[in-house]
Each structure stands twice: as structure tokens, then as C-alpha cells.
Motif scaffolding. Structure first.
Motif, PDB file in Angstrom:
ATOM      1  N   SER A 114      43.992  45.845  35.116  1.00 37.23           N
ATOM      2  CA  SER A 114      43.005  47.425  35.372  1.00 37.23           C
ATOM      3  C   SER A 114      43.841  47.730  37.301  1.00 37.23           C
ATOM      4  O   SER A 114      44.253  46.876  37.862  1.00 37.23           O
ATOM      5  N   GLY A 134      40.812  48.421  44.372  1.00 39.63           N
ATOM      6  CA  GLY A 134      42.081  49.404  43.669  1.00 39.63           C
ATOM      7  C   GLY A 134      41.971  50.637  44.195  1.00 39.63           C
ATOM      8  O   GLY A 134      40.080  51.730  44.188  1.00 39.63           O
TER       9      GLY A 134
ATOM     10  N   GLN B 113      36.069  53.273  38.326  1.00 40.59           N
ATOM     11  CA  GLN B 113      37.657  53.038  37.680  1.00 40.59           C
ATOM     12  C   GLN B 113      37.677  51.623  36.876  1.00 40.59           C
ATOM     13  O   GLN B 113      38.318  51.223  37.610  1.00 40.59           O
ATOM     14  N   GLY B 114      38.479  50.994  35.368  1.00 38.80           N
ATOM     15  CA  GLY B 114      38.329  50.381  35.546  1.00 38.80           C
ATOM     16  C   GLY B 114      39.650  50.217  34.713  1.00 38.80           C
ATOM     17  O   GLY B 114      40.878  50.393  34.876  1.00 38.80           O
ATOM     18  N   ALA B 115      40.219  50.092  32.998  1.00 39.43           N
ATOM     19  CA  ALA B 115      40.753  50.177  32.420  1.00 39.43           C
ATOM     20  C   ALA B 115      41.118  50.900  31.790  1.00 39.43           C
ATOM     21  O   ALA B 115      41.923  51.609  30.498  1.00 39.43           O
ATOM     22  N   HIS B 117      43.925  53.311  31.976  1.00 32.06           N
ATOM     23  CA  HIS B 117      44.595  53.661  31.602  1.00 32.06           C
ATOM     24  C   HIS B 117      45.286  52.906  30.568  1.00 32.06           C
ATOM     25  O   HIS B 117      46.323  53.488  29.838  1.00 32.06           O
ATOM     26  N   LEU B 118      44.583  52.196  30.749  1.00 28.48           N
ATOM     27  CA  LEU B 118      45.268  51.231  29.424  1.00 28.48           C
ATOM     28  C   LEU B 118      44.269  52.104  28.230  1.00 28.48           C
ATOM     29  O   LEU B 118      45.121  52.017  26.964  1.00 28.48           O
ATOM     30  N   ALA B 157      40.437  58.541  42.217  1.00 26.19           N
ATOM     31  CA  ALA B 157      39.469  57.347  41.515  1.00 26.19           C
ATOM     32  C   ALA B 157      39.361  55.649  42.246  1.00 26.19           C
ATOM     33  O   ALA B 157      40.777  55.185  43.181  1.00 26.19           O
ATOM     34  N   VAL B 158      38.530  54.624  42.422  1.00 27.58           N
ATOM     35  CA  VAL B 158      38.798  53.097  42.392  1.00 27.58           C
ATOM     36  C   VAL B 158      37.931  52.100  41.598  1.00 27.58           C
ATOM     37  O   VAL B 158      37.336  53.000  40.700  1.00 27.58           O
ATOM     38  N   GLY B 159      38.936  51.399  42.360  1.00 25.78           N
ATOM     39  CA  GLY B 159      38.611  50.196  40.826  1.00 25.78           C
ATOM     40  C   GLY B 159      38.713  48.773  41.140  1.00 25.78           C
ATOM     41  O   GLY B 159      38.824  48.397  42.260  1.00 25.78           O
ATOM     42  N   ALA B 160      36.893  48.477  40.996  1.00 28.59           N
ATOM     43  CA  ALA B 160      36.961  47.159  41.373  1.00 28.59           C
ATOM     44  C   ALA B 160      36.225  46.449  40.290  1.00 28.59           C
ATOM     45  O   ALA B 160      34.474  45.692  40.485  1.00 28.59           O
ATOM     46  N   ALA B 161      37.149  46.479  39.351  1.00 22.90           N
ATOM     47  CA  ALA B 161      36.059  46.355  38.021  1.00 22.90           C
ATOM     48  C   ALA B 161      34.841  46.623  37.624  1.00 22.90           C
ATOM     49  O   ALA B 161      34.052  47.506  37.791  1.00 22.90           O
TER      50      ALA B 161
END
Lengths: 266, 410
Positions: A114, A134, B113-115, B117-118, B157-161
Motif C-alpha cells: 500500500s 507515503g 489513501q491505502g491500497a 492502486h491494488l 494523496a497521502v498514505g498512513a494505512a
């Protein structure tokens, strides 16, 4: 036309770029960290995406160049900007599901592939207790990261940030098992950023004709050039060139280095 | 050699306390309802959205419990993720009375955002596409959302689960404080996909509850055995209080504190050591200049995992000190399930509900509180009380810790 401008009060005290062909990445999973930096936990990168493996070694190299002792890492924040990370594992997972059902889905696919995954891996491996996240995930990841960096640098009254951007020079075509007939290069550029008294980078979002995403190689090499120039510093009275990164929706992010002799005026 | 950095634990604020960043718009897409009012009613009434859902033949042998959205397309279909995010985003802009196309470049977007893309590769793959193999595909989700909504300013977009949408809100606040934008919309929505469901199942993170579906998500309860996935989330419109007042916007609350730390412990397993999570809560309260005993409600992250809930109870106790015995705590995941990357924004909305309705929602299914979680649990039914300051915890895979502090609009 200038759309908006922000001054980033950062200094860069270390930078590194690593480029690794895909066939060599597995060896890097078990490679020792550079002398003077913390060793990675054993088998820590076993399930990590290729970009995470290369990215973490770029960060270790940048930390070594900055001369940061391992004790200084505990307060660092981490910002990681991958580009389509996790695609090989996703290809394997989706192909495996079609052939053998849900039991084949790896429990590591979400935590390791992710948007947060590379930042988390760096935070865990280096023991960084500052915030980590991220950013981007797509072709504009470098520009997005530069719009997030000032926030992290401001944390805690001034926070050192380990920032890394990664991607494949050219997105490889993948087989069902996630492999590729080609042997593409995975590239990572890392910097150690820390608060400065005045702006070190000036980011200006400027209107521009719609642009196609740049190749990973081009955007990352451009970022590496910027980082190297900032770390080296510019001779007094001599301006450094500008760098631009694609920001989409008719915009570019232009980055100027505000040299020491110009900071007062800034 | 790098120089030492200041030891202060409090971020510098560029905005005077008299002009805080406020929330002037809310858009929700959730299993508990698609409007603020519907969500408020469901949370306070204790209506669970958790059911058995159909994720197709590929899930044979799994009991697929989840809090799913009511939607025109099934989970895992192409376009669903974008449409659901866009619905919540445009609802928030409408609620705030912000015309995105007229706002120009001073309106920004931060997407948690998380997963994603997946999930988009998976949906494309199930529709016989090949994007995952070729690396081609549409523009990133955040760009598509910004374009569709007419947002001309910066968009990231930022990702921190599982804390992603909360970090998005925190970044939006910083963009406002530093003058990068005048208005910022932030949040995010999650969707359920068969692959994510299978992955969490194989990780043994999901509840394997065999009884009534609505009882499966059991934060802080002795019989909890994992989380239940949910989908949806929320977007918030943020701007300076002075600006919101000038244009006559309805101010729902002030975002007065943010605290963020990392456990740096493990990529998957929740950290049993509560110190870093406690440090995030402490930093958020310090940023808000709020003493622990002035907190009227803590919206816990508590997802119903055996380790995570105990660790969070420890973090709350550590951060609040003696006040932990009297500050009401609840987790709304017993009703909504765990909205993963959309959870933090949705739970910020739950906090707005508490501030507006002057009532704390209860933790569903908390029949026997775990003795290792000795907090002032709100259980059974919502608790009416004065609520002026709330804290909302969000934690994620990889050890991301976030606490947001909101204050009732004056």
C-alpha cells in the motif's frame, strides 16, 4: 502564470541515489547497511516490494552521507514517494487467485504494497518515532512529496525528515508470476531534510500546457540533481538553476533554491 | 555532522488561536448513511451496518462479514472507488457552500489513501483488463477526483494505512496555516475488495465470529477476535474561522490539535507498547492547549483486535493520566466496521456528532469490557453530556499514530 508559491524552510544535509537492476534486488534484500548506520533486522525485507528494498538502501546511504548517528534517527519523520509500488506482487496475487482461489492471497499484500508501506518499513527499520507517511504513488509523486515536506519539517517544533522517492526507470511489462523478461532499473533518491531558519527551497506552482507523465528515470534523476545541488550549496552570488516536476491539471511545480545570500530578501 | 534539533514537542502554529482552522463542510458516504444527519442518528441509536455480504464465488468457504455501502455496483467493480470518493467529496463541498470551479487555485485537496492502486488493478483485472501487467491505466485517483470536482489547487494523496484520512486532515490544516491554500478539502473513502478481504482473512486480522453478524465487531470486549471490514468514509472542508465567518458558512467545529508519532515496531502486528500512541495524544492535546481533564470524549481507534485495543487503552491511560478514569471513551467501529483508510475521517464525523448533539455514541457489543482496558466506556446506549472538546485516535499498519482534537464551535 504563477498559481501559488510556498517557501520550504529546509536544509538538505545528505542525499543519495541508488539505481539497481531488477535481477540484483533480491541480493539487496539481505545486503548489510552502510557502515555507521543501523543494521536492518534479519529477513526484514523478505516480503517488501522491490521499490521499498531500493528505497531503504538509498535512505541508509543518505543518512550515512549526512553523518547522522543512529541515536538521531529516533526523532526523524519519514516521507516516502513510490511510483506504482506493489505491482509485481499484485500481478502475482491476482493471477494466483484466478488459478487457485483466495487461500493463495498473501497476507502481506496490503501491509507491504500500500502507499504507506515504504515509509513504514523505513520507520520500523531505522527506529524513527516521528510521523511517517507515503505520498503520491503515481507519476507525480515527487511534486506531491515536495508539497508535503514542509509540513513534516515543521512537526515538533522542527523535525528532521528522511525523504525518498522511488520508481522504475521504465515501467516493466509483467508476466502472471510478477516476473519480467526485461531487466529494468529501479531507482531511488533519498534526502535528509532538516529545518532551516529561512526558505531553502521555493516551490512555485505554475500553469503549463498539459503534460504527459515523465518516465520514472527522468523525474527521479531531476530530483537527484536538485538534491545534490542543494547539499553541495551554491557559491555566494551565483544562482542555481530551477527544476520542474509534473504536477498535472495544467501545472508544473517549479523548484528554486534560495541560496544563503538571497534568504534575507526572501 | 548534523546539528541537534530543538526538543519541543509542539508544532509551531502560524495561525493565531483566535483564528483557528475550522470545519465548515462534511460529506459522508458510509454504511450507516450517506448524510451527516443519517450517520448521526444511526450512531446515537446504535444501528449496526454489519451483515454477511456476497463477494462472489471466489470467496467460497469464507464467512464474509462486512459493513458494505448501498451502491449501484458490487464491491470490486471498475469505477466504484472513484465514484464513492467523488460522492463524499462533492457532498462536502456542497455542505460548505464552496463552488470548487469558482474557487480557483486557492482550493486544495488532500486524499487519504491505502491500497487504492491494488484495488483499481484488481477491479480492472476482474473486468479482463491488463493494467496490472502493463503498468498503464488511468491517472491517479487524486487527480481524477480533483479534475472531476473542478479543484484547481494542489492535490496530493497521502498514505498512513488505517490512519490515512486523518493524516490528510492534518496536512490540510497545515496547508491552511502556512497560507498555501484558502480552503482545503480532506478525507477519503475505502471500498471492500475480494483481495483485501482475503488478505486480511489470511492475516487472521478479521473477526471469525460465528454468531449474529451485527455482534461481530466488539471493540474492548473480552470476546473480541478481530476487526470487521467496512467501506466508505468522509471528506471535510477546512478553512480559517475568519474566512468561514465572513462568508456566512456554518462552522461545525475547530480543528485545534494534531499529534503524530510512529511505533517503529512492526509492519503488521499492532504494537503492544503504548508509549508512542500516548505521545501522539499528548502532542495533540499540547497543540490544542487542552489539559487532559478538559477532554469530554475520546473516539477510540479500537477495531476489536486482541492486541490493539489493549494497547490503545494503555495509551489513553498514559496520556490522560488520572483523567482517563472519567473521560468517556467509545469506538464507533462496532457499528460501522473498520473503514480502513476512510476510518479516521469518518470517525472525525462521529466526533462532530458528539459535539453537535451533546451526546457520546456507545461502543456496540461491549458486553464484558476487557479488564485490561480500564476506561470509562460508553456502552449500551449513547450518553448525553456536555461535549466541548473531543479527541479522535487513529492508528495504522506499520505503526502510524494520529490524534486529532476538535473543539465545539463557539
Amino acid at each position: 502564470m504563477q498559481v501559488h508559491r510556498s517557501d520550504i524552510p529546509v536544509a538538505l544535509c545528505g542525499q543519495a541515489m541508488i539505481a539497481v537492476r531488477r535481477h540484483a534486488i533480491d541480493a539487496l534484500r539481505h545486503a548489510p547497511a552502510p557502515a555507521g548506520t543501523a543494521d536492518l533486522p534479519a529477513r526484514f525485507l523478505r516480503h517488501a516490494d522491490e521499490q521499498t528494498v531500493v528505497g531503504i538502501h538509498a535512505v541508509l546511504a543518505a543518512v550515512a552521507e549526512a553523518g547522522l548517528p543512529s541515536t538521531a534517527l529516533a526523532t526523524c519523520a519519514v516521507l516516502a514517494a513510490p511510483r506504482l509500488a506493489g505491482r509485481p506482487a499484485a500481478a502475482r496475487t491476482l493471477s494466483g487467485w484466478a488459478a487457485q482461489g483466495h487461500a493463495t492471497v498473501s497476507p502481506h499484500i496490503v501491509p507491504q504494497c500500500s502507499l504507506h508501506a515504504m515509509a513504514s518499513a523505513i520507520s520500523v527499520a531505522l527506529g524513527c518515532h516521528g510521523p511517517h507517511l507515503g505520498v503520491g504513488g503515481g507519476p507525480e509523486a515527487v511534486a506531491e512529496a515536495l508539497e508535503v515536506l514542509p509540513w513534516l519539517v515543521r512537526q515538533g517544533g522542527g523535525c528532521r525528515v528522511l525523504m525518498v522517492a522511488t520508481g522504475w526507470d521504465d515501467e516493466p511489462a509483467l508476466a502472471a508470476n510478477g516476473g519480467s523478461a526485461a531487466d529494468p532499473v529501479c531507482r531511488a533518491v533519498a534526502v535528509v531534510a532538516e529545518p532551516a531558519a529561512a526558505a531553502g527551497l521555493r516551490c512555485t506552482r505554475v500553469a503549463a500546457p498539459p503534460a504527459r507523465p515523465r518516465r520514472g528515470a527522468e523525474e527521479l534523476t531531476r530530483f537527484a540533481s536538485l538534491a545534490a545541488a542543494v547539499v553541495a550549496g551554491s557559491p555566494v552570488g551565483r544562482a542555481l538553476p530551477s527544476w520542474s516536476f509534473v504536477a498535472r491539471r495544467g501545472a508544473l511545480l517549479r523548484v528554486d533554491v534560495v541560496a544563503a545570500d538571497r534568504r534575507e530578501a526572501a | 555532522m548534523a546539528r541537534p534539533l530543538p526538543a519541543s514537542n509542539r508544532p509551531p502554529s502560524d495561525r493565531p488561536a483566535s483564528d483557528p482552522v475550522v470545519i465548515s463542510g462534511v460529506g459522508v458516504r458510509s454504511p450507516l448513511g450517506d448524510s451527516y444527519e443519517a450517520v448521526a442518528d444511526a450512531l446515537l441509536a446504535g444501528h449496526s451496518a454489519i451483515r454477511e455480504i456476497d463477494l462472489g464465488a471466489g470467496m467460497a468457504g469464507l464467512r464474509t462479514l462486512a459493513a458494505a455501502l448501498v451502491d449501484s455496483a458490487p464491491p470490486g467493480s471498475v469505477g466504484r472507488l472513484e465514484r464513492i470518493n467523488l460522492q463524499a467529496l462533492t457532498a462536502a463541498l456542497a455542505d460548505a457552500g464552496v463552488d470548487a470551479r469558482g474557487a480557483g487555485p486557492r482550493l486544495g485537496l488532500v486524499l487519504g489513501q491505502g491500497a487504492e492502486h491494488l484495488k483499481e488493478w484488481e477491479a480492472d483485472h476482474r473486468a479482463a483488463g491488463a493494467n496490472v501487467f502493463t503498468g498503464s491505466g488511468p491517472e491517479p485517483l487524486v487527480e481524477r477526483l480533483a479534475s472531476a470536482a473542478g479543484i484547481a489547487g494542489p492535490a496530493v494523496a497521502v498514505g498512513a494505512a488505517c490512519a490515512s484520512s486523518g493524516f490528510a486532515i492534518a496536512l490540510a490544516r497545515s496547508w491552511l496555516e502556512t497560507g498555501l491554500v484558502d480552503v482545503c478539502i480532506a478525507g477519503g473513502c475505502e471500498v471492500i475488495s475480494p483481495t483485501a478481504m482475503a488478505a486480511f482473512h489470511n492475516l487472521r486480522a478479521l473477526s471469525r465470529w460465528g454468531g449474529e453478524a451485527a455482534a461481530a465487531s466488539r471493540p474492548f470486549d473480552r470476546r473480541r477476535d478481530g476487526f470487521v471490514m467496512g467501506e466508505g468514509g468522509a471528506f471535510l472542508v477546512l478553512e480559517a474561522a475568519s474566512r468561514a465567518r465572513r462568508r456566512g458558512a456554518r462552522i461545525r467545529a475547530s480543528l485545534v490539535g494534531v499529534g503524530m508519532t510512529s511505533d517503529a515496531a512492526h509492519m503488521v502486528t499492532p504494537c503492544s507498547d503504548p508509549r508512542q500512541a500516548a505521545r501522539a495524544i499528548t502532542a495533540a492535546l499540547a497543540d490544542a492547549a487542552v489539559p487532559p481533564d478538559a477532554v469530554d470524549y475520546v473516539n477510540a481507534h479500537a477495531a476489536g483486535t486482541p492486541v490493539g485495543d489493549v494497547a490503545e487503552a494503555g495509551a489513553i491511560a498514559l496520556a490522560l493520566g488520572p483523567a482517563a478514569a472519567t473521560v468517556p471513551v467509545s469506538s464507533t467501529k462496532g457499528l460501522s466496521g473498520h473503514l480502513v483508510s476512510g476510518a479516521a475521517a469518518f470517525e472525525a464525523v462521529a466526533c462532530l456528532v458528539a459535539l453537535e448533539r451533546q451526546a457520546v455514541p456507545a461502543t456496540a457489543n461491549l458486553d464484558e469490557p476487557d479488564e485490561r482496558c480500564p476506561l470509562d466506556h460508553v456502552r449500551g446506549s449513547a450518553r448525553a453530556r456536555a461535549v466541548d472538546v473531543v479527541a479522535s485516535n487513529s492508528f495504522g499498519f506499520g505503526g502510524a499514530n494520529l490524534c486529532l482534537v476538535l473543539r465545539r464551535a463557539s
